[in-house]
Design a protein around this motif. Structure first.
Motif, short mmCIF file in Angstrom:
data_model
loop_
_atom_site.label_atom_id
_atom_site.label_comp_id
_atom_site.label_asym_id
_atom_site.label_seq_id
_atom_site.Cartn_x
_atom_site.Cartn_y
_atom_site.Cartn_z
N GLN A 8 0.83 -1.21 0.00
CA GLN A 8 0.00 0.00 0.00
C GLN A 8 0.86 1.25 0.00
OE1 GLN A 8 -2.92 0.10 3.12
NE2 GLN A 8 -4.30 -1.31 2.07
N TYR A 9 1.91 1.26 0.81
CA TYR A 9 2.78 2.43 0.85
C TYR A 9 3.44 2.66 -0.51
CZ TYR A 9 6.81 5.38 1.42
OH TYR A 9 7.73 6.37 1.22
N GLN B 230 2.42 1.91 -3.39
CA GLN B 230 1.43 2.44 -4.34
C GLN B 230 1.24 3.94 -4.15
OE1 GLN B 230 -1.97 0.00 -3.52
NE2 GLN B 230 -1.26 -1.71 -4.80
N THR B 231 1.29 4.40 -2.89
CA THR B 231 1.08 5.84 -2.64
C THR B 231 2.23 6.69 -3.16
OG1 THR B 231 2.13 5.83 -0.44
CG2 THR B 231 -0.23 5.33 -0.55
#
Length: 342
Positions: free
Chosen positions: A261-262, A264-265
């Motif tokens: 998730q990180y 992707q950010t």
């Protein structure tokens, strides 16, 4: 002559439940009680006061306690390892006529584990996860109550755990074979009595050094918990400090999902920009995009060995040992070879 097993088969209840009902020690519903007593009557099962028939000793409770505190695993029995172990353990225990009773300080902090065991006549305990440094666990280990641990190293108690170090070594070695040289490690909490994060970290370090690479402490980040959000925060710290990292070995699938998730950010793609490996083979590893390369812990084998060791201890044949169960490498799509410069 009919047995408890026969009554259990007829009624659909466990042998332990049938025994407690027939001895008047269970608050089960009236309809279920009627079914058990009717089955006993129709089969001719003799269940009266044992003392009238020769002074037999008090019947065993046929209860096994399960300690599963949350602490560093906020999802408790929803965690794929613990949930899988307890389900398999329960099936084995039921076949031997035992019921499980869950013991949690979160639910009942007014009674100690030992007093709880005495009040319910618990015959043995499976420890899945306890509160770190809890003196009651130390007392339990020396109380004489048979115990087995499926996660923590507790002096005096047989422990059954996955082969963490070898698995981590293999995972990092796999990344190195794919051409990665800047490899990070995101760990769970480092707790002395909980081996997973520390042992997987040792395997990571061994693989780095075995490949002739320099071990860099700045490539290691410890998450506060074994969960997705702490994984996100750990990844943020790791990549802010070392943006050159091209692969990360994560100590759990939840931590790997948080790392994903990180990434992707910040616009990094898995596995094109960063390769990831997790640990647990939980549902999230299959549902991730891309599906996560990981290690599958043998929950059924861990449960079977725990049951074997606990039953032996309950018969006075237990011994203190650490048993390690091999894991299976599951190769999916979250690892890619390093692209060679043109």
């Amino acid at each position: 002559m009919a047995t408890l097993f026969d009554i259990a088969q007829i009624t659909g209840f466990s042998q332990a439940t049938v025994q407690r009902v027939l001895e008047g020690r269970d608050s089960i519903g009236q309809e279920a009680r009627n079914r058990i007593f009717l089955a006993a009557k129709l089969t001719g099962f003799k269940y009266g006061n044992a003392e009238k028939d020769g002074g037999a000793k008090e019947a065993n409770s046929k209860l096994i306690g399960v300690i599963a505190e949350k602490e560093s695993f906020t999802n408790g029995l929803e965690h794929p390892l613990f949930g899988g172990i307890v389900n398999s353990f329960r099936n084995i225990a039921y076949k031997d006529g035992y019921d499980l009773i869950f013991m949690s300080k979160e639910m009942n902090s007014s009674i100690s584990y030992i007093d709880h065991c005495k009040s319910r006549k618990v015959e043995g305990i499976l420890i899945l996860n306890s509160v770190y440094g809890d003196p009651e666990i130390t007392s339990l280990a020396s109380s004489g109550i048979p115990c087995v641990s499926a996660n923590e190293f507790i002096p005096g108690i047989c422990t059954v755990v996955s082969e963490n170090k070898d698995a981590a070594f293999h995972g990092v070695e796999y990344l190195i074979e794919k051409g990665h040289r800047n490899i990070g490690y995101i760990a769970g909490p480092y707790l002395v009595n909980s081996p997973a994060a520390i042992e997987r970290g040792e395997g990571y370090k061994m693989a780095i050094k075995a490949a002739g690479l320099k071990y860099k402490s700045e490539y290691v980040e410890k998450a506060a918990l074994w969960e997705l959000k702490p994984g996100f925060e750990a990844a943020k710290k790791l990549f802010t400090r070392a943006p050159e990292i091209t692969a990360v070995f994560c100590a759990s699938d939840q931590l790997a999902a948080g790392t994903m998730q990180y990434l992707q950010t910040v616009g990094k793609r898995v596995p094109d920009d960063v390769s990831l490996i997790g640990f647990d083979d939980s549902l999230i590893s299959e549902c991730s995009t891309p599906p996560l390369t990981t290690f599958r812990q043998d929950r059924k084998k861990i449960a079977a060995v725990c049951a074997e060791k606990l039953m032996a201890a309950m018969k006075g044949k237990g011994e203190y040992e650490i048993v390690r169960i091999p894991v299976q490498f599951i190769e999916r799509e979250s690892v890619a070879a390093v692209k060679k410069a043109d």
